[in-house]
Structure formats: structure tokens, C-alpha cells
Write a protein that holds these residues in place. Structure first.
Motif, PDB file in Angstrom:
ATOM      1  N   THR A   1     -27.000 -96.635 -24.484  1.00  0.00           N
ATOM      2  CA  THR A   1     -26.265 -95.872 -25.488  1.00  0.00           C
ATOM      3  C   THR A   1     -27.185 -95.369 -26.603  1.00  0.00           C
ATOM      4  O   THR A   1     -26.907 -94.358 -27.214  1.00  0.00           O
ATOM      5  CB  THR A   1     -25.144 -96.724 -26.117  1.00  0.00           C
ATOM      6  N   MET A   2     -28.294 -96.072 -26.851  1.00  0.00           N
ATOM      7  CA  MET A   2     -29.233 -95.646 -27.889  1.00  0.00           C
ATOM      8  C   MET A   2     -29.819 -94.273 -27.567  1.00  0.00           C
ATOM      9  O   MET A   2     -29.905 -93.424 -28.435  1.00  0.00           O
ATOM     10  CB  MET A   2     -30.383 -96.663 -28.040  1.00  0.00           C
ATOM     11  N   SER A   3     -30.188 -94.046 -26.308  1.00  0.00           N
ATOM     12  CA  SER A   3     -30.819 -92.781 -25.946  1.00  0.00           C
ATOM     13  C   SER A   3     -29.838 -91.619 -26.068  1.00  0.00           C
ATOM     14  O   SER A   3     -30.236 -90.528 -26.464  1.00  0.00           O
ATOM     15  CB  SER A   3     -31.402 -92.847 -24.536  1.00  0.00           C
ATOM     16  N   SER A   4     -28.587 -91.828 -25.773  1.00  0.00           N
ATOM     17  CA  SER A   4     -27.613 -90.735 -25.913  1.00  0.00           C
ATOM     18  C   SER A   4     -27.378 -90.417 -27.393  1.00  0.00           C
ATOM     19  O   SER A   4     -27.185 -89.266 -27.750  1.00  0.00           O
ATOM     20  CB  SER A   4     -26.298 -91.073 -25.214  1.00  0.00           C
ATOM     21  N   ASP A   5     -27.424 -91.447 -28.258  1.00  0.00           N
ATOM     22  CA  ASP A   5     -27.297 -91.202 -29.700  1.00  0.00           C
ATOM     23  C   ASP A   5     -28.491 -90.393 -30.204  1.00  0.00           C
ATOM     24  O   ASP A   5     -28.330 -89.469 -30.996  1.00  0.00           O
ATOM     25  CB  ASP A   5     -27.201 -92.521 -30.476  1.00  0.00           C
ATOM     26  N   ASP A   6     -29.701 -90.761 -29.734  1.00  0.00           N
ATOM     27  CA  ASP A   6     -30.896 -90.022 -30.136  1.00  0.00           C
ATOM     28  C   ASP A   6     -30.804 -88.562 -29.692  1.00  0.00           C
ATOM     29  O   ASP A   6     -31.154 -87.654 -30.440  1.00  0.00           O
ATOM     30  CB  ASP A   6     -32.161 -90.663 -29.542  1.00  0.00           C
ATOM     31  N   GLY A   7     -30.324 -88.348 -28.485  1.00  0.00           N
ATOM     32  CA  GLY A   7     -30.157 -86.985 -27.979  1.00  0.00           C
ATOM     33  C   GLY A   7     -29.158 -86.200 -28.805  1.00  0.00           C
ATOM     34  O   GLY A   7     -29.367 -85.023 -29.090  1.00  0.00           O
ATOM     35  N   ASP A   8     -28.070 -86.847 -29.179  1.00  0.00           N
ATOM     36  CA  ASP A   8     -27.066 -86.186 -30.007  1.00  0.00           C
ATOM     37  C   ASP A   8     -27.642 -85.807 -31.365  1.00  0.00           C
ATOM     38  O   ASP A   8     -27.380 -84.719 -31.879  1.00  0.00           O
ATOM     39  CB  ASP A   8     -25.837 -87.084 -30.202  1.00  0.00           C
ATOM     40  N   LEU A   9     -28.452 -86.711 -31.940  1.00  0.00           N
ATOM     41  CA  LEU A   9     -29.079 -86.428 -33.237  1.00  0.00           C
ATOM     42  C   LEU A   9     -30.052 -85.263 -33.121  1.00  0.00           C
ATOM     43  O   LEU A   9     -30.106 -84.400 -33.999  1.00  0.00           O
ATOM     44  CB  LEU A   9     -29.790 -87.672 -33.775  1.00  0.00           C
ATOM     45  N   GLU A  10     -30.830 -85.236 -32.039  1.00  0.00           N
ATOM     46  CA  GLU A  10     -31.777 -84.132 -31.834  1.00  0.00           C
ATOM     47  C   GLU A  10     -31.026 -82.819 -31.663  1.00  0.00           C
ATOM     48  O   GLU A  10     -31.409 -81.798 -32.233  1.00  0.00           O
ATOM     49  CB  GLU A  10     -32.659 -84.404 -30.612  1.00  0.00           C
ATOM     50  N   ASN A  11     -29.969 -82.835 -30.874  1.00  0.00           N
ATOM     51  CA  ASN A  11     -29.166 -81.626 -30.672  1.00  0.00           C
ATOM     52  C   ASN A  11     -28.550 -81.152 -31.987  1.00  0.00           C
ATOM     53  O   ASN A  11     -28.509 -79.960 -32.271  1.00  0.00           O
ATOM     54  CB  ASN A  11     -28.064 -81.860 -29.629  1.00  0.00           C
TER      55      ASN A  11
END
Length: 76
Positions: A1-11
């Protein structure tokens, strides 16, 4: 779940940056017609200056006052 949060923040950051850039472009667009008008006026004035410069040269060459100074400078 951490990586999807990071991706959302980058997006989200990328989307904000794109939005900021689009807003800057939209703010600057009204300036462009003004720049074009100034360039057009500048070209017109340059053309008028060339005509006036030629006219002045013709007047000077036709004037006896300027012709005498030309002959004096040629003698030296």
C-alpha cells in the motif's frame, strides 16, 4: 500500500505542476497580441525613418550650403 500512496502523491504533484504551467500560459497569452502590435509599429516606423532619411539626403545634396562643405572637404 505504501507504493500506491507514493504513486498517488507523484501523480498529484505532477497534476499540480501541469495546472500551474497551464495557468501561466493562459496569463501570458494576452501579452502576445500586444507584442505583435509593437513589432508591427516598429517596422512601420523604421520604414518611415528610411524614407525621411532619403528625403533629407536629397535635400542636403540639392542645397548649395551642403555642397560647398562637400567641395571643401574634398580639397583637403
Amino acid at each position: 500500500t505504501m507504493s500506491s500512496d507514493d504513486g498517488d502523491l507523484e501523480n498529484q504533484a505532477e497534476l499540480e505542476e501541469k495546472t500551474r504551467l497551464i495557468n501561466q500560459v493562459l496569463e501570458l497569452q494576452p501579452v502576445c497580441p500586444g507584442v505583435d502590435a509593437v513589432k508591427e509599429e516598429n517596422l512601420k516606423l523604421k520604414s518611415e525613418n528610411q524614407v525621411l532619411g532619403q528625403y533629407i539626403e536629397n535635400l542636403m545634396s540639392a542645397s548649395s550650403v551642403f555642397q560647398t562643405t562637400d567641395t571643401k572637404s574634398k580639397r583637403k
